[in-house]
Design a protein around this motif. Structure first.
Motif, PDB file in Angstrom:
ATOM      1  N   TRP A   9       0.846  -1.187   0.000  1.00 17.47           N
ATOM      2  CA  TRP A   9       0.000   0.000   0.000  1.00 17.47           C
ATOM      3  C   TRP A   9       0.884   1.240   0.000  1.00 17.47           C
ATOM      4  O   TRP A   9       1.608   1.498   0.955  1.00 17.47           O
ATOM      5  CB  TRP A   9      -0.927  -0.010   1.213  1.00 17.47           C
ATOM      6  N   ARG A  10       0.877   1.961  -1.101  1.00 19.87           N
ATOM      7  CA  ARG A  10       1.689   3.167  -1.253  1.00 19.87           C
ATOM      8  C   ARG A  10       0.806   4.239  -1.903  1.00 19.87           C
ATOM      9  O   ARG A  10       0.894   4.500  -3.115  1.00 19.87           O
ATOM     10  CB  ARG A  10       2.930   2.881  -2.083  1.00 19.87           C
ATOM     11  N   PRO A  11      -0.091   4.846  -1.138  1.00 23.80           N
ATOM     12  CA  PRO A  11      -1.101   5.735  -1.711  1.00 23.80           C
ATOM     13  C   PRO A  11      -0.509   7.003  -2.305  1.00 23.80           C
ATOM     14  O   PRO A  11       0.512   7.511  -1.829  1.00 23.80           O
ATOM     15  CB  PRO A  11      -1.996   6.058  -0.515  1.00 23.80           C
ATOM     16  N   ILE A  12      -1.144   7.486  -3.353  1.00 17.17           N
ATOM     17  CA  ILE A  12      -0.769   8.773  -3.935  1.00 17.17           C
ATOM     18  C   ILE A  12      -1.746   9.833  -3.415  1.00 17.17           C
ATOM     19  O   ILE A  12      -2.921   9.534  -3.199  1.00 17.17           O
ATOM     20  CB  ILE A  12      -0.779   8.728  -5.474  1.00 17.17           C
ATOM     21  N   VAL A  29      -5.809  -4.380 -17.930  1.00 17.75           N
ATOM     22  CA  VAL A  29      -4.363  -4.535 -17.981  1.00 17.75           C
ATOM     23  C   VAL A  29      -3.755  -3.439 -18.856  1.00 17.75           C
ATOM     24  O   VAL A  29      -4.237  -3.189 -19.970  1.00 17.75           O
ATOM     25  CB  VAL A  29      -3.990  -5.929 -18.517  1.00 17.75           C
ATOM     26  N   HIS A  30      -2.687  -2.813 -18.348  1.00 23.34           N
ATOM     27  CA  HIS A  30      -1.963  -1.752 -19.047  1.00 23.34           C
ATOM     28  C   HIS A  30      -0.475  -2.098 -19.100  1.00 23.34           C
ATOM     29  O   HIS A  30       0.008  -2.941 -18.348  1.00 23.34           O
ATOM     30  CB  HIS A  30      -2.084  -0.416 -18.301  1.00 23.34           C
ATOM     31  N   ILE A  31       0.249  -1.384 -19.949  1.00 21.70           N
ATOM     32  CA  ILE A  31       1.718  -1.418 -19.934  1.00 21.70           C
ATOM     33  C   ILE A  31       2.197  -0.016 -19.579  1.00 21.70           C
ATOM     34  O   ILE A  31       1.658   0.985 -20.065  1.00 21.70           O
ATOM     35  CB  ILE A  31       2.298  -1.884 -21.291  1.00 21.70           C
ATOM     36  N   MET A  32       3.204   0.078 -18.711  1.00 17.97           N
ATOM     37  CA  MET A  32       3.649   1.386 -18.226  1.00 17.97           C
ATOM     38  C   MET A  32       4.377   2.213 -19.282  1.00 17.97           C
ATOM     39  O   MET A  32       4.369   3.432 -19.224  1.00 17.97           O
ATOM     40  CB  MET A  32       4.601   1.208 -17.031  1.00 17.97           C
ATOM     41  N   ALA A  33       5.042   1.545 -20.221  1.00 25.39           N
ATOM     42  CA  ALA A  33       5.983   2.240 -21.105  1.00 25.39           C
ATOM     43  C   ALA A  33       7.007   2.975 -20.244  1.00 25.39           C
ATOM     44  O   ALA A  33       7.376   4.119 -20.514  1.00 25.39           O
ATOM     45  CB  ALA A  33       5.264   3.200 -22.052  1.00 25.39           C
ATOM     46  N   GLY A  34       7.455   2.289 -19.221  1.00 27.79           N
ATOM     47  CA  GLY A  34       8.409   2.867 -18.286  1.00 27.79           C
ATOM     48  C   GLY A  34       8.734   1.892 -17.181  1.00 27.79           C
ATOM     49  O   GLY A  34       8.386   0.707 -17.241  1.00 27.79           O
ATOM     50  N   THR A  35       9.402   2.409 -16.155  1.00 30.56           N
ATOM     51  CA  THR A  35       9.826   1.566 -15.048  1.00 30.56           C
ATOM     52  C   THR A  35       8.829   1.631 -13.898  1.00 30.56           C
ATOM     53  O   THR A  35       7.999   2.545 -13.819  1.00 30.56           O
ATOM     54  CB  THR A  35      11.201   1.996 -14.525  1.00 30.56           C
ATOM     55  N   PHE A  36       8.938   0.688 -13.008  1.00 26.82           N
ATOM     56  CA  PHE A  36       8.046   0.587 -11.859  1.00 26.82           C
ATOM     57  C   PHE A  36       8.164   1.824 -10.966  1.00 26.82           C
ATOM     58  O   PHE A  36       7.167   2.491 -10.664  1.00 26.82           O
ATOM     59  CB  PHE A  36       8.398  -0.682 -11.086  1.00 26.82           C
ATOM     60  N   GLU A  37       9.377   2.157 -10.565  1.00 25.36           N
ATOM     61  CA  GLU A  37       9.567   3.303  -9.668  1.00 25.36           C
ATOM     62  C   GLU A  37       9.372   4.617 -10.405  1.00 25.36           C
ATOM     63  O   GLU A  37       8.900   5.602  -9.820  1.00 25.36           O
ATOM     64  CB  GLU A  37      10.951   3.247  -9.006  1.00 25.36           C
ATOM     65  N   GLY A  38       9.715   4.650 -11.688  1.00 23.68           N
ATOM     66  CA  GLY A  38       9.485   5.868 -12.461  1.00 23.68           C
ATOM     67  C   GLY A  38       7.998   6.179 -12.575  1.00 23.68           C
ATOM     68  O   GLY A  38       7.583   7.347 -12.495  1.00 23.68           O
ATOM     69  N   THR A  39       7.186   5.136 -12.743  1.00 24.40           N
ATOM     70  CA  THR A  39       5.738   5.325 -12.810  1.00 24.40           C
ATOM     71  C   THR A  39       5.199   5.770 -11.457  1.00 24.40           C
ATOM     72  O   THR A  39       4.310   6.639 -11.387  1.00 24.40           O
ATOM     73  CB  THR A  39       5.060   4.023 -13.259  1.00 24.40           C
ATOM     74  N   SER A  41       6.716   7.615  -9.305  1.00 22.61           N
ATOM     75  CA  SER A  41       7.022   9.044  -9.198  1.00 22.61           C
ATOM     76  C   SER A  41       6.103   9.881 -10.084  1.00 22.61           C
ATOM     77  O   SER A  41       5.652  10.966  -9.681  1.00 22.61           O
ATOM     78  CB  SER A  41       8.484   9.302  -9.588  1.00 22.61           C
ATOM     79  N   TRP A  42       5.826   9.398 -11.281  1.00 31.43           N
ATOM     80  CA  TRP A  42       4.988  10.140 -12.228  1.00 31.43           C
ATOM     81  C   TRP A  42       3.577  10.315 -11.680  1.00 31.43           C
ATOM     82  O   TRP A  42       2.983  11.380 -11.811  1.00 31.43           O
ATOM     83  CB  TRP A  42       4.973   9.422 -13.568  1.00 31.43           C
ATOM     84  N   PHE A  43       3.033   9.293 -11.041  1.00 31.28           N
ATOM     85  CA  PHE A  43       1.693   9.390 -10.478  1.00 31.28           C
ATOM     86  C   PHE A  43       1.609  10.433  -9.358  1.00 31.28           C
ATOM     87  O   PHE A  43       0.520  10.910  -9.030  1.00 31.28           O
ATOM     88  CB  PHE A  43       1.236   8.036  -9.938  1.00 31.28           C
ATOM     89  N   ASN A  45       3.067  13.332  -9.564  1.00 33.51           N
ATOM     90  CA  ASN A  45       3.264  14.621 -10.217  1.00 33.51           C
ATOM     91  C   ASN A  45       1.898  15.139 -10.692  1.00 33.51           C
ATOM     92  O   ASN A  45       1.203  14.461 -11.452  1.00 33.51           O
ATOM     93  CB  ASN A  45       4.206  14.451 -11.407  1.00 33.51           C
ATOM     94  N   ARG A  46       1.502  16.311 -10.260  1.00 33.02           N
ATOM     95  CA  ARG A  46       0.184  16.831 -10.624  1.00 33.02           C
ATOM     96  C   ARG A  46       0.012  16.954 -12.137  1.00 33.02           C
ATOM     97  O   ARG A  46      -1.097  16.848 -12.665  1.00 33.02           O
ATOM     98  CB  ARG A  46      -0.033  18.195  -9.942  1.00 33.02           C
ATOM     99  N   ALA A  47       1.117  17.171 -12.850  1.00 25.41           N
ATOM    100  CA  ALA A  47       1.033  17.312 -14.309  1.00 25.41           C
ATOM    101  C   ALA A  47       0.657  16.009 -15.000  1.00 25.41           C
ATOM    102  O   ALA A  47       0.195  16.020 -16.139  1.00 25.41           O
ATOM    103  CB  ALA A  47       2.363  17.822 -14.857  1.00 25.41           C
ATOM    104  N   ALA A  48       0.852  14.888 -14.325  1.00 25.22           N
ATOM    105  CA  ALA A  48       0.574  13.593 -14.947  1.00 25.22           C
ATOM    106  C   ALA A  48      -0.898  13.407 -15.251  1.00 25.22           C
ATOM    107  O   ALA A  48      -1.279  12.871 -16.299  1.00 25.22           O
ATOM    108  CB  ALA A  48       1.058  12.468 -14.039  1.00 25.22           C
ATOM    109  N   LYS A  49      -1.748  13.814 -14.319  1.00 21.09           N
ATOM    110  CA  LYS A  49      -3.194  13.601 -14.440  1.00 21.09           C
ATOM    111  C   LYS A  49      -3.490  12.143 -14.782  1.00 21.09           C
ATOM    112  O   LYS A  49      -4.342  11.814 -15.618  1.00 21.09           O
ATOM    113  CB  LYS A  49      -3.802  14.543 -15.483  1.00 21.09           C
TER     114      LYS A  49
END
Length: 261
Positions: A9-12, A29-39, A41-43, A45-49
């Motif tokens: 559990w790591r809530p945003i 099911v989705h693919i991140m097109a990125g890394t686990f930890e990078g995703t 961090s992106w979530f 970021n308010r700009a990610a939406k």
């Protein structure tokens, strides 16, 4: 609150709708097109939406970012009705064995918690285990997410989820051989009958069971065949992005998928 036991559990704090989940039809099911930890961090970021209820790493780590009572921002028009799993990797990847297990754990839990049926669906009006591309433009037009190779793995995720949930698989025949391809079967024709094709499409999850069977190879059958080809592009006609016609190889592949594995 609805948090999955066994998931980290790591809530945003942003990028989701509080108490916004109207229903749970299934898991997407989705693919991140990125890394686990990078995703992760992106979530944050308010700009990610953008966000997802769950995510998996290639090593099988399973993380929950959004409570399933809340609406994650993962698949646009599908957000109010579907849970989401982002998987570490790039387009064209297959899920690792550990990721298959992690996705199966999510599906088995959704089955127990929300009554999600343990089946593959290729339609946003269906229920079960789906994928981002199936929603088309209403779901953001992400036609390459998670990719055809992962779509082909969905049946394996369902099989593993059934084992986790203690749901017995029906006995299937050994040495199965599909019936001979009916010469002349083609879109907009009524002879030979398209009913055997429609039954196979339903059994494999590409056509809703509520669709009435008909001799004519009509638009609903053509659309279901195209979904089959999108999930298994090796059977699609070369150079076509939309192929509503079934040929001998596709006929055999579909029947094996529906009845022979």
């Amino acid at each position: 609150m609805a948090r999955m036991p066994g998931a980290e559990w790591r809530p945003i704090p942003i990028n989701y709708t509080d108490n916004g989940q109207a229903e749970v039809r299934g898991v997407v099911v989705h693919i991140m097109a990125g890394t686990f930890e990078g995703t992760d961090s992106w979530f944050r970021n308010r700009a990610a939406k953008a966000s997802s209820h769950f995510g998996t790493s290639k090593t099988g780590r399973l993380r929950q970012w959004v409570d399933t009572a809340d609406r994650a921002w993962a698949q646009a028009g599908g957000n109010p009705s579907w849970l989401s799993v982002e998987n570490e990797g790039q387009g064209g990847d297959t899920l690792t064995d550990a990721q298959l297990d992690a996705n199966a754990r999510v599906l088995a839990w959704a089955h127990e918690k929300y009554g999600v049926p343990l089946q593959v669906t290729h339609s946003p009006t269906g229920k079960g285990l789906g994928y981002h591309a199936m929603g088309g433009s209403a779901w953001g037009g992400h036609t390459s997410c998670p990719g055809s190779r992962i779509v082909a793995q969905l049946a394996e995720i369902v099989a593993r989820a059934k084992k986790l949930a203690g749901v017995a698989e029906p006995d299937k025949p050994t040495g199965y051989a599909p019936p001979k391809f009916p010469a002349g079967l083609a879109p907009n024709k009524a002879k030979p009958s398209a009913k055997p094709l429609q039954r196979a499409l339903k059994a494999a999850g590409f056509m809703a069971r509520s669709v009435a069977e008909a001799d004519t190879y009509g638009p609903a059958t053509q659309a279901a065949v195209a979904k089959f080809h999108n999930a298994h592009p090796k059977y699609r006609a070369a150079g076509k992005s939309y192929d509503p016609a079934i040929g001998p190889q596709g006929w055999a592949g579909l029947h094996r998928l529906a009845y022979g594995k």
